[in-house]
Design an enzyme around this catalytic site. Sequence first.
Site: not given
Ligand code: AMP
Length: 144
Positions: A109, A37, A107
């Site tokens: 986490h 992340d 996804h």
């Molecule tokens: P969610 O809020 O559950 O949809 O989580 C999305 C996650 O994606 C968040 O923890 C962000 O920090 C992460 N995120 C956003 N853009 C990227 C990226 N380009 N590469 C890796 N993680 C990302």
Amino acid sequence: MSLETTYDADNIFAKIIRGEIPSVKLYENDKTLAFMDVFPQSEGHCLVIHKSATATNLFDINTDDLAALIAAVQKVASAVRDGLKPDGLRIIQFNGAPAGQTVYHLHFHIMPVYEGEALGRHGSGEPADPAALENIAAKIRAAL
Ligand code: AMP
């Protein structure tokens, strides 16, 4: 974005799968991908996605694909546990913007928890230094 959001093939994780934007990869098989992340809430915070299921959330994926995805979550979480030795570990999955979802490609986490260390804010702040992420990723990969 509601729970009935249509899948957007240009979401940021779809771009990562297609290699259109960079990511620090941890693990990949024919169906799933795990990567760091970029706004980590703790050291080792990473994400696991299905590569071909066009699911925005948990309700859009068939059970076979979900089984492959959760198996990858278990595999990568085990490596995070063994490689980083956190005190605890959260597996989190958000459905819909009101629940905290910000990227509309299903996804999970994997978020290590270290006693006495507060978790960072969700998906905000400055992106992590890629070299620092790579160092942490190397420890996780070594434990896969
Ligand atoms: P969610 O809020 O559950 O949809 O989580 C999305 C996650 O994606 C968040 O923890 C962000 O920090 C992460 N995120 C956003 N853009 C990227 C990226 N380009 N590469 C890796 N993680 C990302």
